[in-house]
Design an enzyme around this catalytic site. Sequence first.
Site, mmCIF file in Angstrom:
data_model
loop_
_atom_site.group_PDB
_atom_site.id
_atom_site.type_symbol
_atom_site.label_atom_id
_atom_site.label_comp_id
_atom_site.label_asym_id
_atom_site.label_seq_id
_atom_site.Cartn_x
_atom_site.Cartn_y
_atom_site.Cartn_z
ATOM 1 N N ASP A 1 96.522 60.169 -31.348
ATOM 2 C CA ASP A 1 97.851 60.798 -31.276
ATOM 3 C C ASP A 1 98.470 60.882 -32.669
ATOM 4 O O ASP A 1 99.066 61.896 -33.052
ATOM 5 C CB ASP A 1 98.765 60.062 -30.280
ATOM 6 C CG ASP A 1 98.657 58.544 -30.374
ATOM 7 O OD1 ASP A 1 97.716 58.044 -31.029
ATOM 8 O OD2 ASP A 1 99.516 57.852 -29.805
ATOM 9 N N ASP B 1 87.084 67.923 -30.119
ATOM 10 C CA ASP B 1 87.298 69.256 -29.567
ATOM 11 C C ASP B 1 88.729 69.710 -29.903
ATOM 12 O O ASP B 1 88.968 70.811 -30.408
ATOM 13 C CB ASP B 1 87.094 69.176 -28.039
ATOM 14 C CG ASP B 1 87.044 70.534 -27.380
ATOM 15 O OD1 ASP B 1 87.114 71.545 -28.093
ATOM 16 O OD2 ASP B 1 86.941 70.580 -26.140
ATOM 17 N N TYR C 1 82.960 64.315 -21.571
ATOM 18 C CA TYR C 1 82.470 65.611 -21.096
ATOM 19 C C TYR C 1 81.145 65.477 -20.334
ATOM 20 O O TYR C 1 80.814 66.305 -19.503
ATOM 21 C CB TYR C 1 82.288 66.599 -22.258
ATOM 22 C CG TYR C 1 83.587 67.052 -22.899
ATOM 23 C CD1 TYR C 1 84.821 66.689 -22.383
ATOM 24 C CD2 TYR C 1 83.573 67.858 -24.031
ATOM 25 C CE1 TYR C 1 86.002 67.096 -22.979
ATOM 26 C CE2 TYR C 1 84.759 68.276 -24.627
ATOM 27 C CZ TYR C 1 85.965 67.880 -24.094
ATOM 28 O OH TYR C 1 87.136 68.287 -24.690
ATOM 29 N N ASP D 1 90.046 72.230 -33.356
ATOM 30 C CA ASP D 1 90.780 73.486 -33.138
ATOM 31 C C ASP D 1 92.148 73.450 -33.828
ATOM 32 O O ASP D 1 92.617 74.459 -34.349
ATOM 33 C CB ASP D 1 90.965 73.752 -31.636
ATOM 34 C CG ASP D 1 89.771 74.499 -31.053
ATOM 35 O OD1 ASP D 1 88.768 74.672 -31.790
ATOM 36 O OD2 ASP D 1 89.816 74.903 -29.883
ATOM 37 N N LYS E 1 91.087 55.844 -29.844
ATOM 38 C CA LYS E 1 92.275 55.406 -29.098
ATOM 39 C C LYS E 1 92.022 53.964 -28.682
ATOM 40 O O LYS E 1 92.006 53.608 -27.494
ATOM 41 C CB LYS E 1 92.481 56.358 -27.888
ATOM 42 C CG LYS E 1 93.788 56.185 -27.155
ATOM 43 C CD LYS E 1 94.995 56.638 -27.931
ATOM 44 C CE LYS E 1 96.255 56.383 -27.126
ATOM 45 N NZ LYS E 1 97.479 56.471 -27.941
#
Length: 368
Positions: free
Chosen positions: A228, A252, A144, A256, A195
């Site tokens: 994942d 993020d 980001y 959620d 990852k």
Amino acid sequence: MITIRFTNLPGDGIGPEVMSVALKVLETLGLRNGFSLQTSEYDIGGIGIDRHGSALPDSTLSACQEADAILFGSVGGPKWESLPPTEQPERAALLPIRKAFELFANLRPGNLYPELADLSPLRPSTVAKGIDVLCVRELTGGIYFGLPKSRETLANGEERSIDTMVYKTSEIERITEIAVKAASLREKKICSVDKANVLETSVLWRKVVSECIQRLDPTIESTHMYVDNAAMQLVRDPNQFDVILTENMFGDILSDELAVICGSLGMLASASLGTGKNSLGHSFGLYEPAGGTAPDIAGKNLANPCAQVLSAALMLRYSFGMEKEASAIESAVKQTIRDGFRSVDISSGSEFVGTDEMGEAIIDRLPA
Ligand code: NAD
């Protein structure tokens, strides 16, 4: 007698209604447990724009700089939606405040009490015992904010955009320290999500997290999981996790996902901790509900105050080191739900009580 110093920033919409409940809860607990509040209210968000011409007025920022923590409501609403995006309350208040205090660690507890299990979209058998997971997300690094970040038109007329994922050892170490501290107050299990089979930053992330946990507290059970798989495991069996530690973008998304499986925004609190220490030597932090200003129910005494009250509990835990008092608030909220009190958002269509009554029920259940 201990005095806790914080600014309270109710903001817009339901913010003032739920903030008033949280302050009453803190005052009552303080009277019974020998601490007092030193707090003043300041404008932020839409009300800041209306009264001072700025979503983050200077007076608000300097009051926060003087305090040991910030208890935040929420900002924004239809009245300010026609402003240019950079002047809208959320962007013009929250982003600069996060920057001013270098709030690099975001803690989002995912709690679903067994009594509210039917609010979760997960299978009843999966959530029969409720959910209790804490997501610790790095908030100021990663893709980001990494540079270069650009958009250009190539010679052949095609457009090309670039985002850069970047992490330094020190950034990974400081968020791991927060996760270790949080885990030590829970079941002492950290699952670090990355990852590392594809991303260089994740290879570094995994190495630094492992070394840091080993150095800070080898008794913590630490595991690693690809993002994942973590997204799947959260819906398959959320309670296999105690603390999830992850970088900005993965956090993020996963936080959620955690919020939605817990059923209602009105029950979820969050903490954002900064690089600085407050005058008591604890983390400076901003504490706020996960939801927004809920314009559809604002001013109607319908908002669920639990998220704001639980945010106040997080403030006691992380900025004032008051674990016993934080747990007392959490137990009072839990008991309120157990005793059948429901605000409209968690009533599943049956009878419900207003914000004030829900607040009084929580206060009645604080330790004497
Ligand atoms: P929202 O979270 O305000 O509302 C979504 C739904 O959840 C609504 O139906 C609302 O009634 C319900 N809800 C949320 N909190 C509740 C509570 N405590 N009790 C009962 N019901 C609750 O999200 P939105 O509608 O997308 O956004 C509304 C405004 O809030 C927008 O202006 C947005 O920019 C702002 N917002 C602010 C923050 C923040 O200040 N951190 C976060 C998110 C949204």
